[in-house]
Design a protein around this motif. Structure first.
Motif, PDB file in Angstrom:
ATOM      1  N   PRO A 150       0.822  -1.074   0.088  1.00  0.00           N
ATOM      2  CA  PRO A 150       0.007  -0.090  -0.219  1.00  0.00           C
ATOM      3  C   PRO A 150       0.808   1.443  -0.064  1.00  0.00           C
ATOM      4  O   PRO A 150       0.300   2.243  -0.418  1.00  0.00           O
ATOM      5  CB  PRO A 150      -0.805  -0.079   1.304  1.00  0.00           C
ATOM      6  CG  PRO A 150      -0.621  -1.357   2.058  1.00  0.00           C
ATOM      7  CD  PRO A 150       0.596  -2.104   1.031  1.00  0.00           C
ATOM      8  N   ALA A 151       2.009   1.082   0.444  1.00  0.00           N
ATOM      9  CA  ALA A 151       3.073   2.298   0.574  1.00  0.00           C
ATOM     10  C   ALA A 151       3.570   2.730  -0.934  1.00  0.00           C
ATOM     11  O   ALA A 151       4.140   3.857  -1.092  1.00  0.00           O
ATOM     12  CB  ALA A 151       4.137   2.082   1.546  1.00  0.00           C
ATOM     13  N   HIS A 152       3.432   1.741  -2.048  1.00  0.00           N
ATOM     14  CA  HIS A 152       4.085   2.095  -3.270  1.00  0.00           C
ATOM     15  C   HIS A 152       2.963   2.790  -4.161  1.00  0.00           C
ATOM     16  O   HIS A 152       1.718   2.337  -4.166  1.00  0.00           O
ATOM     17  CB  HIS A 152       4.611   0.527  -3.768  1.00  0.00           C
ATOM     18  CG  HIS A 152       5.633   0.844  -4.823  1.00  0.00           C
ATOM     19  ND1 HIS A 152       5.016   1.239  -6.310  1.00  0.00           N
ATOM     20  CD2 HIS A 152       6.873   0.884  -4.699  1.00  0.00           C
ATOM     21  CE1 HIS A 152       5.977   1.620  -7.055  1.00  0.00           C
ATOM     22  NE2 HIS A 152       7.078   1.225  -6.256  1.00  0.00           N
ATOM     23  N   PRO A 153       3.332   3.739  -5.011  1.00  0.00           N
ATOM     24  CA  PRO A 153       2.499   4.360  -5.787  1.00  0.00           C
ATOM     25  C   PRO A 153       1.793   3.283  -6.551  1.00  0.00           C
ATOM     26  O   PRO A 153       0.633   3.559  -7.136  1.00  0.00           O
ATOM     27  CB  PRO A 153       3.277   5.382  -6.506  1.00  0.00           C
ATOM     28  CG  PRO A 153       4.483   5.410  -5.835  1.00  0.00           C
ATOM     29  CD  PRO A 153       4.851   4.372  -4.726  1.00  0.00           C
ATOM     30  N   ALA A 154       2.397   2.507  -7.292  1.00  0.00           N
ATOM     31  CA  ALA A 154       1.805   1.324  -8.252  1.00  0.00           C
ATOM     32  C   ALA A 154       0.698   0.912  -7.662  1.00  0.00           C
ATOM     33  O   ALA A 154      -0.294   0.183  -8.220  1.00  0.00           O
ATOM     34  CB  ALA A 154       3.019   0.241  -8.534  1.00  0.00           C
ATOM     35  N   ALA A 155       0.415   0.744  -6.100  1.00  0.00           N
ATOM     36  CA  ALA A 155      -0.477  -0.113  -5.376  1.00  0.00           C
ATOM     37  C   ALA A 155      -1.775   0.833  -5.693  1.00  0.00           C
ATOM     38  O   ALA A 155      -2.921  -0.008  -5.589  1.00  0.00           O
ATOM     39  CB  ALA A 155      -0.401  -0.291  -4.112  1.00  0.00           C
TER      40      ALA A 155
END
Ligand code: NAP
Length: 237
Positions: A150-155
């Motif tokens: 959830p912390a990654h922009p791709a999520a």
């Protein structure tokens, strides 16, 4: 002399990759499903570029391209670049609530089955090369590790078909790389690049986006194979 085929090279990242590899001295076959668009692109690219009609969803078109390139002397580098993104009727990314089997099939037909169709068809020519290379143009959205973080922009990307197709491209890359250890076969993530694919909403130029494709098209026989890279280095699967 290195001979390179780029699918979907009449525009966008494929065209820019062709421009750079022609400048690097490759003979580049500009694959285009539309023969006129391919011819125009090859003319613009100048000597060193040749147009070849190639629809990655069409067995006959791919077989004819193999014949043409074989008759001209063979192939060293294959860049599986042709790709489509799934959009709904209002140009929206189609998320889990609306994705259908038909939409998945349409996207996989180009991004996944197209990659396999073209790679399979050109295997014999590639195996005749002294230094065969395959570059599969994947996406940062292919990373399961990033999609699940959830912390990654791709999520935040809600689409199903496009990222799933590129995750399949990554697995195809790994399995082909193991099966053909004499070839360098890698998947690359160009980064979010301004092209027709995203209605020119990307934040990078095509020059920036093509960087990792161009680099992986020129690796040496001792460089890594079976990996997944962006311009900064290896990515998590
Ligand atoms: P683009 O400008 O839309 O170019 C896509 C190319 O693929 C066009 O030449 C298109 O041909 C061709 N194509 C589509 N279906 C085809 C088929 N059935 N047979 C042969 N060619 C076909 O998009 P792009 O951004 O340069 O995309 C190139 C690759 O980069 C794709 O695999 C994409 O998924 C990947 N990628 C892009 C981004 C980005 O931000 N742009 C990010 C990550 C990965 P037509 O002109 O005939 O439609």
């Amino acid at each position: 002399m290195t001979t390179t085929l780029i699918t979907g090279a009449n525009k966008g990242l494929g065209y820019e990759t062709a421009r750079r590899l022609v400048a690097a001295g490759h003979t580049v076959y500009v694959g285009s499903r539309n023969a006129d668009r391919g011819r125009r692109a090859a003319e613009q690219l100048g000597p060193g570029a040749r147009a070849v009609q190639l629809d990655v969803t069409d067995d006959a078109s791919v077989a004819a391209a193999v014949k043409t390139i074989e008759a001209d002397g063979g192939l060293d580098v294959l860049i599986n670049n042709a790709g489509i993104e799934a959009r709904g009727p209002h140009n929206e990314v189609v998320g889990a609530a609306d994705v259908t089997a038909d939409l998945m099939r349409e996207v996989f037909e180009t991004n996944v089955f197209g990659t396999v169709r073209v790679t399979h068809a050109f295997l014999t020519l590639l195996q005749r090369s002294a230094a065969p290379i395959v570059v599969n143009v994947s996406s940062g959205l292919a990373s399961l590790a990033h999609a699940a973080d959830p912390a990654h922009p791709a999520a935040a990307y809600p689409g199903v078909a496009y990222p799933a197709s590129k995750t399949a491209v990554n697995m195809i890359t790994v399995q082909y790389a193991k099966a053909f250890p004499d070839m360098r076969i890698n998947a690359v993530e160009p980064g979010f690049t301004r092209t027709d694919l995203n209605r020119n909403t990307g934040t990078q130029t095509v020059e920036e986006g093509a960087e990792i494709i161009v680099r992986m098209a020129q690796v040496g026989p001792d460089d890594p194979t079976g990996g997944y890279y962006d311009a900064e280095g290896p990515l998590p699967w």
